[in-house]
Design a protein around this motif. Sequence first.
Motif, PDB file in Angstrom:
ATOM      1  N   LEU A  21       0.858  -1.186   0.000  1.00 43.18           N
ATOM      2  CA  LEU A  21       0.000   0.000   0.000  1.00 43.18           C
ATOM      3  C   LEU A  21       0.897   1.239   0.000  1.00 43.18           C
ATOM      4  CD1 LEU A  21      -2.220  -1.423   2.820  1.00 43.18           C
ATOM      5  CD2 LEU A  21      -2.925  -1.201   0.446  1.00 43.18           C
ATOM      6  N   ASN A  22       0.548   2.200  -0.824  1.00 40.31           N
ATOM      7  CA  ASN A  22       1.422   3.347  -1.016  1.00 40.31           C
ATOM      8  C   ASN A  22       0.743   4.667  -0.688  1.00 40.31           C
ATOM      9  OD1 ASN A  22       3.400   1.574  -2.129  1.00 40.31           O
ATOM     10  ND2 ASN A  22       2.226   1.585  -4.039  1.00 40.31           N
ATOM     11  N   CYS A  23       1.563   5.642  -0.339  1.00 36.35           N
ATOM     12  CA  CYS A  23       1.056   6.950   0.069  1.00 36.35           C
ATOM     13  C   CYS A  23       2.116   7.995  -0.248  1.00 36.35           C
ATOM     14  CB  CYS A  23       0.778   6.905   1.577  1.00 36.35           C
ATOM     15  SG  CYS A  23       0.348   8.468   2.349  1.00 36.35           S
ATOM     16  N   THR A  24       1.697   9.110  -0.831  1.00 35.20           N
ATOM     17  CA  THR A  24       2.613  10.233  -1.037  1.00 35.20           C
ATOM     18  C   THR A  24       2.049  11.453  -0.318  1.00 35.20           C
ATOM     19  OG1 THR A  24       1.520  10.857  -3.105  1.00 35.20           O
ATOM     20  CG2 THR A  24       3.437   9.404  -3.274  1.00 35.20           C
ATOM     21  N   VAL A  72       5.565   7.084   1.628  1.00 33.89           N
ATOM     22  CA  VAL A  72       5.513   6.127   2.732  1.00 33.89           C
ATOM     23  C   VAL A  72       4.670   4.945   2.264  1.00 33.89           C
ATOM     24  CG1 VAL A  72       3.590   7.370   3.811  1.00 33.89           C
ATOM     25  CG2 VAL A  72       4.974   5.835   5.173  1.00 33.89           C
ATOM     26  N   SER A  73       5.069   3.762   2.648  1.00 30.83           N
ATOM     27  CA  SER A  73       4.338   2.582   2.207  1.00 30.83           C
ATOM     28  C   SER A  73       4.127   1.614   3.366  1.00 30.83           C
ATOM     29  CB  SER A  73       5.067   1.881   1.058  1.00 30.83           C
ATOM     30  OG  SER A  73       6.310   1.388   1.506  1.00 30.83           O
ATOM     31  N   LEU A  74       3.199   0.716   3.177  1.00 27.84           N
ATOM     32  CA  LEU A  74       2.905  -0.336   4.147  1.00 27.84           C
ATOM     33  C   LEU A  74       2.885  -1.660   3.406  1.00 27.84           C
ATOM     34  CD1 LEU A  74       2.005  -1.063   7.101  1.00 27.84           C
ATOM     35  CD2 LEU A  74      -0.348  -0.990   6.233  1.00 27.84           C
ATOM     36  N   CYS A  89      -3.504   6.336   5.354  1.00 27.75           N
ATOM     37  CA  CYS A  89      -2.197   6.932   5.610  1.00 27.75           C
ATOM     38  C   CYS A  89      -2.436   8.294   6.261  1.00 27.75           C
ATOM     39  CB  CYS A  89      -1.457   7.081   4.276  1.00 27.75           C
ATOM     40  SG  CYS A  89       0.099   7.959   4.350  1.00 27.75           S
ATOM     41  N   ALA A  90      -1.664   8.620   7.285  1.00 26.07           N
ATOM     42  CA  ALA A  90      -1.815   9.909   7.954  1.00 26.07           C
ATOM     43  C   ALA A  90      -0.442  10.522   8.188  1.00 26.07           C
ATOM     44  CB  ALA A  90      -2.560   9.738   9.272  1.00 26.07           C
ATOM     45  N   VAL A  91      -0.380  11.836   8.053  1.00 23.82           N
ATOM     46  CA  VAL A  91       0.901  12.546   8.127  1.00 23.82           C
ATOM     47  C   VAL A  91       0.753  13.755   9.045  1.00 23.82           C
ATOM     48  CG1 VAL A  91       2.608  13.829   6.782  1.00 23.82           C
ATOM     49  CG2 VAL A  91       1.492  11.820   5.793  1.00 23.82           C
TER      50      VAL A  91
END
Lengths: 113, 114
Positions: A21-24, A72-74, A89-91
């Motif tokens: 799982l990906n997040c930018t 960031v990835s999981l 995803c949280a930043v």
Amino acid sequence: QKEVEQNSGPLSVPEGAIASLNCTYSDRGSQSFFWYRQYSGKSPELIMSIYSNGDKEDGRFTAQLNKASQYVSLLIRDSQPSDSATYLCAVNGVTGGGNKLTFGTGTQLKVEL
Amino acid sequence: EAQVTQNPRYLITVTGKKLTVTCSQNMNHEYMSWYRQDPGLGLRQIYYSMNVEVTDKGDVPEGYKVSRKEKRNFPLILESPSPNQTSLYFCASSLISRGTGELFFGEGSRLTVL
């Protein structure tokens, strides 16, 4: 540009496979990064936090952070049907003195038998 | 049992009728926050509080009020609800020492404004 972006999915993986799982994120000064799991009709639950570049492992879960790429990835190893959920995803950004937590819209994961 | 308790869990109301959604946590957390969750928009922060008598606006504060008179309680007030406030609301809390990103969430309050 959204502050935190995720592919909405659904991402379908077979049981036993690795789910990625990906997040930018857009705020280059962000310092703290989190993954939450939300089952349908339930509240979000924290599963991973990561604060420095590299990998962090906890059981079947690995969070990966690359601040230079703002990514960031999981990874979920040996995926189980019980992993089927939406992953948020949280930043924590720089604005608000680092107290502003911005969530992505989530990626739906389906683990198929 | 450590928990964040929200009430009511479900509410149907009419435009303009003031309502309060209560939130209480038993973990002695300093930080508390309210979010709303809408399809396609994700979780958006309404208000947050770093401690008693300290509150600040999040991303979507319009139409909402909060107060933090006691550490454990953080009620969300809709003075004059409108249909665009129909949403799923979550209260969350955390220890400041663990950062404000490691949140414990309540079970959610589904609000419908007719």
